[in-house]
Scaffold this motif. Structure first.
Motif, PDB file in Angstrom:
ATOM      1  N   ILE A 185       0.847  -1.210   0.000  1.00  0.00           N
ATOM      2  CA  ILE A 185       0.000   0.000   0.000  1.00  0.00           C
ATOM      3  C   ILE A 185       0.879   1.255   0.000  1.00  0.00           C
ATOM      4  O   ILE A 185       0.655   2.189  -0.784  1.00  0.00           O
ATOM      5  CB  ILE A 185      -0.960  -0.005   1.223  1.00  0.00           C
ATOM      6  N   PHE A 186       1.902   1.277   0.852  1.00  0.00           N
ATOM      7  CA  PHE A 186       2.787   2.457   0.917  1.00  0.00           C
ATOM      8  C   PHE A 186       3.516   2.686  -0.405  1.00  0.00           C
ATOM      9  O   PHE A 186       3.640   3.817  -0.875  1.00  0.00           O
ATOM     10  CB  PHE A 186       3.811   2.311   2.063  1.00  0.00           C
ATOM     11  N   ALA A 187       3.970   1.576  -1.008  1.00  0.00           N
ATOM     12  CA  ALA A 187       4.712   1.699  -2.273  1.00  0.00           C
ATOM     13  C   ALA A 187       3.810   2.266  -3.368  1.00  0.00           C
ATOM     14  O   ALA A 187       4.202   3.164  -4.133  1.00  0.00           O
ATOM     15  CB  ALA A 187       5.276   0.356  -2.700  1.00  0.00           C
ATOM     16  N   GLY A 235       4.360   5.833  -5.113  1.00  0.00           N
ATOM     17  CA  GLY A 235       4.503   5.940  -6.576  1.00  0.00           C
ATOM     18  C   GLY A 235       3.534   6.960  -7.145  1.00  0.00           C
ATOM     19  O   GLY A 235       3.899   7.776  -7.996  1.00  0.00           O
ATOM     20  N   LEU A 236       2.294   6.914  -6.644  1.00  0.00           N
ATOM     21  CA  LEU A 236       1.266   7.854  -7.111  1.00  0.00           C
ATOM     22  C   LEU A 236       1.665   9.296  -6.806  1.00  0.00           C
ATOM     23  O   LEU A 236       1.555  10.188  -7.663  1.00  0.00           O
ATOM     24  CB  LEU A 236      -0.062   7.515  -6.428  1.00  0.00           C
ATOM     25  N   ILE A 237       2.163   9.530  -5.590  1.00  0.00           N
ATOM     26  CA  ILE A 237       2.569  10.887  -5.194  1.00  0.00           C
ATOM     27  C   ILE A 237       3.733  11.362  -6.062  1.00  0.00           C
ATOM     28  O   ILE A 237       3.743  12.492  -6.546  1.00  0.00           O
ATOM     29  CB  ILE A 237       2.919  10.930  -3.684  1.00  0.00           C
ATOM     30  N   LEU A 238       4.716  10.461  -6.268  1.00  0.00           N
ATOM     31  CA  LEU A 238       5.870  10.834  -7.102  1.00  0.00           C
ATOM     32  C   LEU A 238       5.437  11.196  -8.518  1.00  0.00           C
ATOM     33  O   LEU A 238       5.927  12.166  -9.110  1.00  0.00           O
ATOM     34  CB  LEU A 238       6.889   9.683  -7.153  1.00  0.00           C
ATOM     35  N   LEU A 239       4.501  10.393  -9.042  1.00  0.00           N
ATOM     36  CA  LEU A 239       3.986  10.686 -10.397  1.00  0.00           C
ATOM     37  C   LEU A 239       3.330  12.061 -10.448  1.00  0.00           C
ATOM     38  O   LEU A 239       3.564  12.844 -11.371  1.00  0.00           O
ATOM     39  CB  LEU A 239       2.960   9.632 -10.807  1.00  0.00           C
ATOM     40  N   LEU A 240       2.511  12.345  -9.433  1.00  0.00           N
ATOM     41  CA  LEU A 240       1.827  13.637  -9.379  1.00  0.00           C
ATOM     42  C   LEU A 240       2.822  14.790  -9.331  1.00  0.00           C
ATOM     43  O   LEU A 240       2.693  15.784 -10.041  1.00  0.00           O
ATOM     44  CB  LEU A 240       0.923  13.698  -8.137  1.00  0.00           C
ATOM     45  N   VAL A 254       4.532  15.212 -12.735  1.00  0.00           N
ATOM     46  CA  VAL A 254       3.665  15.866 -13.734  1.00  0.00           C
ATOM     47  C   VAL A 254       3.553  17.360 -13.433  1.00  0.00           C
ATOM     48  O   VAL A 254       3.677  18.208 -14.324  1.00  0.00           O
ATOM     49  CB  VAL A 254       2.266  15.192 -13.761  1.00  0.00           C
ATOM     50  N   LEU A 255       3.342  17.681 -12.144  1.00  0.00           N
ATOM     51  CA  LEU A 255       3.214  19.093 -11.755  1.00  0.00           C
ATOM     52  C   LEU A 255       4.482  19.876 -12.080  1.00  0.00           C
ATOM     53  O   LEU A 255       4.433  20.992 -12.591  1.00  0.00           O
ATOM     54  CB  LEU A 255       2.927  19.205 -10.251  1.00  0.00           C
ATOM     55  N   ARG A 256       5.637  19.244 -11.748  1.00  0.00           N
ATOM     56  CA  ARG A 256       6.923  19.912 -12.003  1.00  0.00           C
ATOM     57  C   ARG A 256       7.099  20.175 -13.509  1.00  0.00           C
ATOM     58  O   ARG A 256       7.493  21.266 -13.919  1.00  0.00           O
ATOM     59  CB  ARG A 256       8.071  19.050 -11.484  1.00  0.00           C
ATOM     60  N   GLU A 257       6.747  19.168 -14.308  1.00  0.00           N
ATOM     61  CA  GLU A 257       6.877  19.311 -15.760  1.00  0.00           C
ATOM     62  C   GLU A 257       5.995  20.458 -16.269  1.00  0.00           C
ATOM     63  O   GLU A 257       6.418  21.283 -17.069  1.00  0.00           O
ATOM     64  CB  GLU A 257       6.477  17.999 -16.438  1.00  0.00           C
ATOM     65  N   LYS A 258       4.761  20.481 -15.781  1.00  0.00           N
ATOM     66  CA  LYS A 258       3.820  21.530 -16.202  1.00  0.00           C
ATOM     67  C   LYS A 258       4.354  22.904 -15.827  1.00  0.00           C
ATOM     68  O   LYS A 258       4.330  23.835 -16.622  1.00  0.00           O
ATOM     69  CB  LYS A 258       2.451  21.324 -15.544  1.00  0.00           C
ATOM     70  N   LEU A 259       4.841  23.006 -14.565  1.00  0.00           N
ATOM     71  CA  LEU A 259       5.345  24.303 -14.108  1.00  0.00           C
ATOM     72  C   LEU A 259       6.589  24.714 -14.873  1.00  0.00           C
ATOM     73  O   LEU A 259       6.759  25.865 -15.239  1.00  0.00           O
ATOM     74  CB  LEU A 259       5.645  24.265 -12.598  1.00  0.00           C
ATOM     75  N   PHE A 260       7.458  23.749 -15.138  1.00  0.00           N
ATOM     76  CA  PHE A 260       8.699  24.037 -15.873  1.00  0.00           C
ATOM     77  C   PHE A 260       8.363  24.538 -17.273  1.00  0.00           C
ATOM     78  O   PHE A 260       8.889  25.541 -17.732  1.00  0.00           O
ATOM     79  CB  PHE A 260       9.565  22.776 -15.960  1.00  0.00           C
ATOM     80  N   LEU A 261       7.440  23.838 -17.924  1.00  0.00           N
ATOM     81  CA  LEU A 261       7.036  24.250 -19.281  1.00  0.00           C
ATOM     82  C   LEU A 261       6.438  25.639 -19.267  1.00  0.00           C
ATOM     83  O   LEU A 261       6.696  26.453 -20.131  1.00  0.00           O
ATOM     84  CB  LEU A 261       6.010  23.269 -19.849  1.00  0.00           C
ATOM     85  N   ARG A 262       5.638  25.907 -18.233  1.00  0.00           N
ATOM     86  CA  ARG A 262       4.961  27.195 -18.137  1.00  0.00           C
ATOM     87  C   ARG A 262       5.972  28.334 -18.041  1.00  0.00           C
ATOM     88  O   ARG A 262       5.804  29.385 -18.634  1.00  0.00           O
ATOM     89  CB  ARG A 262       4.080  27.169 -16.890  1.00  0.00           C
ATOM     90  N   HIS A 263       7.060  28.081 -17.285  1.00  0.00           N
ATOM     91  CA  HIS A 263       8.032  29.153 -17.083  1.00  0.00           C
ATOM     92  C   HIS A 263       9.117  29.238 -18.140  1.00  0.00           C
ATOM     93  O   HIS A 263       9.686  30.288 -18.363  1.00  0.00           O
ATOM     94  CB  HIS A 263       8.683  29.013 -15.706  1.00  0.00           C
TER      95      HIS A 263
END
Lengths: 188, 154
Positions: free
Chosen positions: B122-124, B128-133, B136-145
């Motif tokens: 369950i923890f793994a 994994g889900l949190i890391l994916l999120l 994705v967020l980092r990629e979106k923000l990086f692209l935005r800037h």
């Protein structure tokens, strides 16, 4: 004194302090120009409306970064231009079915008074061919010819908007007109 | 000599544009006339541009319905307001999700009925889900800037 009576710089300073109505004054001052610029880029009335409004929304969000002393429209134009370029790029990537292709009357005759119906029809056909020829120009030539011929921007304004010297404005217009004259040879 | 001709021709082309667009001064007009005498081929080109200009002068962009100007600012105002609403909603939802996940972690950790291997699974999965999120967020923000208009020709 009403908000509408203030000059751009004062209204911008108020908008930078979060006054939405001050920003509204700017929008009302430039909305028509913005719409027609977008129409020149995308050739569809609905998309021009949507993109010009979206550019104002983005301008509002970035208004604090606007350096007072600059021309508002020159700054806004960069936002709108980028949005329209991206829109056209995405549109090209999408596979349109023929029936979905945007096909609208963009150019019209300024005046049809005292013209015979057959002459009006002929001129409308020339307008369609002219618009088609404009759309086949390279992007930078299309941009400058539309701004000059249908928006009436002066050479100085074009130089400011496009960040190029006036000599380049004239050279670019020359190449655009040369391509157009060639494309419309039979109609001139 | 050849370079001089090229420069003169380029100058003539620029002045041709200026005369068509009404941006020529008296002195430049005289200069253009003398260049036309020297380069008659450019004068012919000018005549075709003049015909083109006569055509474009009779045309304008089609006007939209007048009503769109009445609602134009109103639509923008709504979009600005909705943008703020979405931001607040996203912030609130993120806080709720983070709180819920934290509570779930604690409950799973304390639950003596669950086997260790199940807890690790369950923890793994959640990690994994949190890391994916985050990714994705980092990629979106990086692209935005950084690369928002990377494909735009300047």
């Amino acid at each position: 004194m009403k908000l509408t009576e203030y000059d751009d710089q004062t209204v911008i300073r108020l908008a930078q302090k979060g006054n939405k109505h001050a920003f509204g004054v700017l929008v009302k001052r430039y909305m028509q120009r913005a719409y027609y610029v977008a129409l020149g880029f995308v050739g569809s009335h609905d998309d021009a409306l949507d993109l010009s409004q979206e550019a104002f929304v983005r301008a509002y969000r970035a208004i604090k970064r606007f350096e007072t002393g600059r021309q508002f429209f020159t700054w806004y134009y960069q936002i709108l231009r980028n949005l329209c370029f991206n829109f056209n790029r995405d549109r090209k990537k999408n596979v349109y079915r023929f029936s979905e292709m945007p096909e609208q009357e963009v150019l019209q005759l300024k005046s049809t008074d005292s013209l015979r119906p057959d002459v009006i029809l002929e001129k409308k056909q020339v307008a369609d061919r002219l618009w088609q020829a404009i759309n086949e120009l390279p992007a930078n030539e299309k941009e400058i010819i539309v701004l000059r011929e249908f928006q009436g921007f002066s050479y100085q304004e074009l130089a400011d908007l496009l960040s190029i010297p006036i000599g380049t404005v004239m050279s670019r217009l020359y190449h655009a007109r040369k391509h157009l004259a060639k494309a419309l040879q039979g109609d001139l | 000599m050849r370079n001089e001709n090229i420069n003169e021709k380029e100058r003539c082309r620029q002045l041709m544009m200026a005369v068509l667009d009404g941006e020529l001064s008296r002195i430049e007009s005289d200069e253009l006339q003398s260049l036309f005498k020297k380069y008659p081929d450019l004068k012919n080109e000018y005549l075709s541009f003049k015909q083109l200009k006569e055509v474009t002068n009779t045309m304008a962009f089609k006007n939209p319905d007048k009503e769109i100007w009445e609602t134009y600012w109103y639509n923008i105002y709504n979009r600005i307001e909705r943008g703020l609403a979405w931001f607040v909603l996203t912030l609130g939802a993120s806080i709720l999700i983070a709180y819920g996940l934290g509570e779930m972690f604690a409950d799973v950790w304390k639950d003596a009925n669950l086997s260790t291997i199940l807890k690790i699974g369950i923890f793994a999965a959640l990690a994994g889900l949190i890391l994916l999120l985050i990714s994705v967020l980092r990629e979106k923000l990086f692209l935005r800037h950084h690369e928002r208009y990377k494909e735009v020709k300047r």
